[in-house]
Design a protein around this motif. Sequence first.
Motif, mmCIF file in Angstrom:
data_model
loop_
_atom_site.group_PDB
_atom_site.id
_atom_site.type_symbol
_atom_site.label_atom_id
_atom_site.label_comp_id
_atom_site.label_asym_id
_atom_site.label_seq_id
_atom_site.Cartn_x
_atom_site.Cartn_y
_atom_site.Cartn_z
ATOM 1 N N GLU A 89 0.877 -1.199 0.159
ATOM 2 C CA GLU A 89 0.084 -0.117 0.087
ATOM 3 C C GLU A 89 1.050 1.277 0.112
ATOM 4 O OE1 GLU A 89 -4.393 0.178 1.900
ATOM 5 O OE2 GLU A 89 -2.927 -0.055 3.195
ATOM 6 N N THR A 90 1.951 1.289 0.776
ATOM 7 C CA THR A 90 2.860 2.320 0.794
ATOM 8 C C THR A 90 3.533 2.457 -0.637
ATOM 9 O OG1 THR A 90 3.291 2.037 3.329
ATOM 10 C CG2 THR A 90 4.943 3.232 1.986
ATOM 11 N N SER A 91 3.950 1.396 -1.007
ATOM 12 C CA SER A 91 4.633 1.681 -2.321
ATOM 13 C C SER A 91 3.864 2.085 -3.590
ATOM 14 C CB SER A 91 5.263 0.025 -2.568
ATOM 15 O OG SER A 91 4.240 -0.783 -3.050
ATOM 16 N N LEU A 92 2.417 1.583 -3.429
ATOM 17 C CA LEU A 92 1.464 2.161 -4.417
ATOM 18 C C LEU A 92 1.292 3.651 -3.969
ATOM 19 C CD1 LEU A 92 -1.462 -0.382 -4.559
ATOM 20 C CD2 LEU A 92 0.356 0.237 -6.004
ATOM 21 N N THR A 93 1.130 4.188 -3.016
ATOM 22 C CA THR A 93 1.212 5.608 -2.474
ATOM 23 C C THR A 93 2.295 6.291 -3.004
ATOM 24 O OG1 THR A 93 -0.207 4.900 -0.781
ATOM 25 C CG2 THR A 93 0.474 7.358 -0.721
ATOM 26 N N ILE A 94 3.463 5.827 -2.878
ATOM 27 C CA ILE A 94 4.742 6.610 -3.270
ATOM 28 C C ILE A 94 4.628 6.512 -4.870
ATOM 29 C CG2 ILE A 94 7.030 6.301 -3.423
ATOM 30 C CD1 ILE A 94 6.891 5.127 -0.206
ATOM 31 N N ALA A 95 4.518 5.224 -5.248
ATOM 32 C CA ALA A 95 4.575 5.448 -7.019
ATOM 33 C C ALA A 95 3.552 6.295 -7.345
ATOM 34 C CB ALA A 95 4.168 4.089 -7.287
ATOM 35 N N ASP A 96 2.305 6.425 -6.827
ATOM 36 C CA ASP A 96 1.308 7.372 -7.275
ATOM 37 C C ASP A 96 1.933 8.903 -7.123
ATOM 38 O OD1 ASP A 96 -0.372 5.616 -8.307
ATOM 39 O OD2 ASP A 96 -1.815 5.760 -6.472
ATOM 40 N N GLU A 97 2.413 9.176 -6.053
ATOM 41 C CA GLU A 97 2.766 10.448 -5.675
ATOM 42 C C GLU A 97 4.079 10.769 -6.497
ATOM 43 O OE1 GLU A 97 3.117 14.256 -4.111
ATOM 44 O OE2 GLU A 97 1.528 12.535 -3.920
ATOM 45 N N THR A 98 4.878 9.734 -6.904
ATOM 46 C CA THR A 98 6.082 9.963 -7.723
ATOM 47 C C THR A 98 5.673 10.289 -8.993
ATOM 48 O OG1 THR A 98 7.531 8.481 -6.402
ATOM 49 C CG2 THR A 98 8.171 9.168 -8.753
ATOM 50 N N ARG A 99 4.573 9.560 -9.509
ATOM 51 C CA ARG A 99 4.015 9.801 -10.968
ATOM 52 C C ARG A 99 3.373 11.173 -11.261
ATOM 53 N NH1 ARG A 99 1.836 4.495 -10.179
ATOM 54 N NH2 ARG A 99 2.984 2.975 -11.020
ATOM 55 N N ARG A 100 2.744 11.743 -10.011
ATOM 56 C CA ARG A 100 2.021 12.856 -9.887
ATOM 57 C C ARG A 100 2.905 13.882 -9.870
ATOM 58 N NH1 ARG A 100 -1.202 11.628 -6.067
ATOM 59 N NH2 ARG A 100 -3.011 11.246 -6.950
ATOM 60 N N ARG A 101 4.314 13.951 -9.200
ATOM 61 C CA ARG A 101 5.016 14.835 -9.123
ATOM 62 C C ARG A 101 5.934 15.035 -10.611
ATOM 63 N NH1 ARG A 101 7.942 13.882 -3.206
ATOM 64 N NH2 ARG A 101 6.251 14.631 -1.865
ATOM 65 N N LEU A 102 5.956 14.097 -11.131
ATOM 66 C CA LEU A 102 6.534 14.086 -12.514
ATOM 67 C C LEU A 102 5.514 14.895 -13.515
ATOM 68 C CD1 LEU A 102 8.918 13.204 -14.670
ATOM 69 C CD2 LEU A 102 7.896 10.977 -14.680
ATOM 70 N N LEU A 103 4.503 14.295 -13.255
ATOM 71 C CA LEU A 103 3.297 15.108 -14.062
ATOM 72 C C LEU A 103 3.407 16.423 -14.060
ATOM 73 C CD1 LEU A 103 1.246 14.554 -16.230
ATOM 74 C CD2 LEU A 103 -0.289 13.976 -14.690
ATOM 75 N N ASP A 104 3.520 16.812 -12.697
ATOM 76 C CA ASP A 104 3.558 18.135 -12.281
ATOM 77 C C ASP A 104 4.667 18.976 -12.985
ATOM 78 O OD1 ASP A 104 0.963 18.054 -10.937
ATOM 79 O OD2 ASP A 104 2.226 17.712 -9.060
ATOM 80 N N ALA A 105 5.853 18.198 -12.660
ATOM 81 C CA ALA A 105 7.199 18.875 -13.416
ATOM 82 C C ALA A 105 7.035 19.276 -14.679
ATOM 83 C CB ALA A 105 8.384 18.182 -12.916
ATOM 84 N N LEU A 106 6.485 17.880 -15.445
ATOM 85 C CA LEU A 106 6.449 18.060 -16.919
ATOM 86 C C LEU A 106 5.551 19.269 -17.346
ATOM 87 C CD1 LEU A 106 6.625 14.202 -17.748
ATOM 88 C CD2 LEU A 106 8.388 15.811 -18.115
#
Length: 579
Positions: free
Chosen positions: A544-561
Amino acid sequence: MNAERLLQHYEQIADAPDAITRLRRFILDLAVRGKLVPQDFEDEPASELLKRIAEEKARLLKAGEIRTPKPLGAVVDAPFSIPSNWSWSQIAEIGIISPRNDAPDALETSFVPMPLIAAEYGVANRHEVRTWGEIKKGYTHFAEGDVGLAKITPCFENGKSTVFRNLTGGIGSGTTELHVVRPLLVVADYILLFWKSPHFIETGIPKMTGTAGQKRVPTDYFANSPFPLAPLAEQHRIVAKVDELMALCDNLEAARTERETKRDRLAAASLARLNSPDPETFRDDARFVLDALQALTARPDQIKQLRQTILNLAVRGKLVSQDPADEPAEELLELITAERDALVRRKEIRREAPLEPVTARDCPHAIPSSWAWSRVGDAVLFTQYGSSQKSHASQNGVPVLTMGNIQDGSVIWGNEKRIPESSDDLPALYLKTSDLLYNRTNSAELVGKTGIYRGQNDVRTFASYLIRLRPSLLHSSPVYLNVAMNAPSFRETQIVPLIKKQTGQANVSGSALKNMLIPIPPLAEQHRIVAKFDELMAHCDQLETSLTIADETRRRLLDALLAEALAPVNAEALQEAAE
């Protein structure tokens, strides 16, 4: 163009929860800022297009085809930068606001109510065929190629707007909750994509007027807010590029849906084989699920299904191996009975009428031969209703635990309501470590939830719609009993059939609780089950934690792009594009 890197990295962000939705919004945002396609400085500038529009308006006015328009003010505050060959304009400047139709009453035309206007870009309006005489009065007029904007909440916020096309008779009318413009020398779809852009909607929401549920976009915002007008040739290129990228989004969405559907089916089939185990294939099925957990689980709801499966396996004797050397559960239950009798003799609890013996016909499912089915009341030392004394918010007194304190099999703190230490219910209703609390009254989906108390002895009590179960600490594992009472199979077979609704709430009484059936393993196996259960739940927590971290990482990458794609292009790059 800065947007290219976003598309290059799409695979890394595709599984972000809102990636495709945000990508669609981003495409529209780029389009209205002049960042979606390169500028061609051979194009006629937008300033010249505005002159031609003004000439066309003058011609229509002279011919008596339109009324004299209201004078327009200049655009003062440009909300963002646009290319040098674009111009800031207004909808009222580039088209005819609220046009009217004139046609014979018998003409078949189109009627478009709000439900037939789509919020999504690229989805055409639908219509009903009616005669013009039926719909010419009391509705908003429009014709083929006009652009309509939903002005009422929540339709405006959702992006409902359309270019009216394929109208029967070439004209129509529809909901009064529309603003309409008839474009002059401007691409209708270019106006549409601006109206669906995040900038236009987000800027318009604070300007809506009226009461809650009936707020509307004022005519002034619709007609006179700044509109970024591109050269006509670029408008066509922008619309074509938006169509191309929206089709790409459709494909990405379809691929993601197909990928998730396949994963969901595989996960559901795998968990189903564990919930209804085949003795011959169970070990292989369990090994497959445990080895493939990361591939099978991509969303928190799938982790929840996995937790439920683990609970069911625990109470079916499938989580750990049986050991023939363990003391059988029947002997364990006899020891619990003896301990209960000793409490009765010491007058610490009252003697109660014996419960009905468990017959083979009563048993909900198969269990290992060393296990035994027991009534809940026979598997614990005693059960007891909570305090009926009214509690109050206070800094003093004894905290009273309520139904809200039972969450996910645990008892949590945080309730500020208390009763006096001098209460007649105390000290008999003080909780002790490892007591179980069962929620006898709640909504139908929550009644029967159980949690284990891990706090200190004699510092908290519990409310009357909870029932305390006191396990034997010598002859049972309170944690195992808590696991068993939270298993889906226990709820489905023991709680749901007994729910009685009263005044909007569901109730399962203490008497019903004591007669429920619970599977009891040997004590040594109970401890092994708990250890394995804790290990697997920790694994679920990590997933669950890894899913949350992965989602947050994708979201941050999307925000940056997105931020990079929307960053201003420097003058040097612009000059290179011009050359």
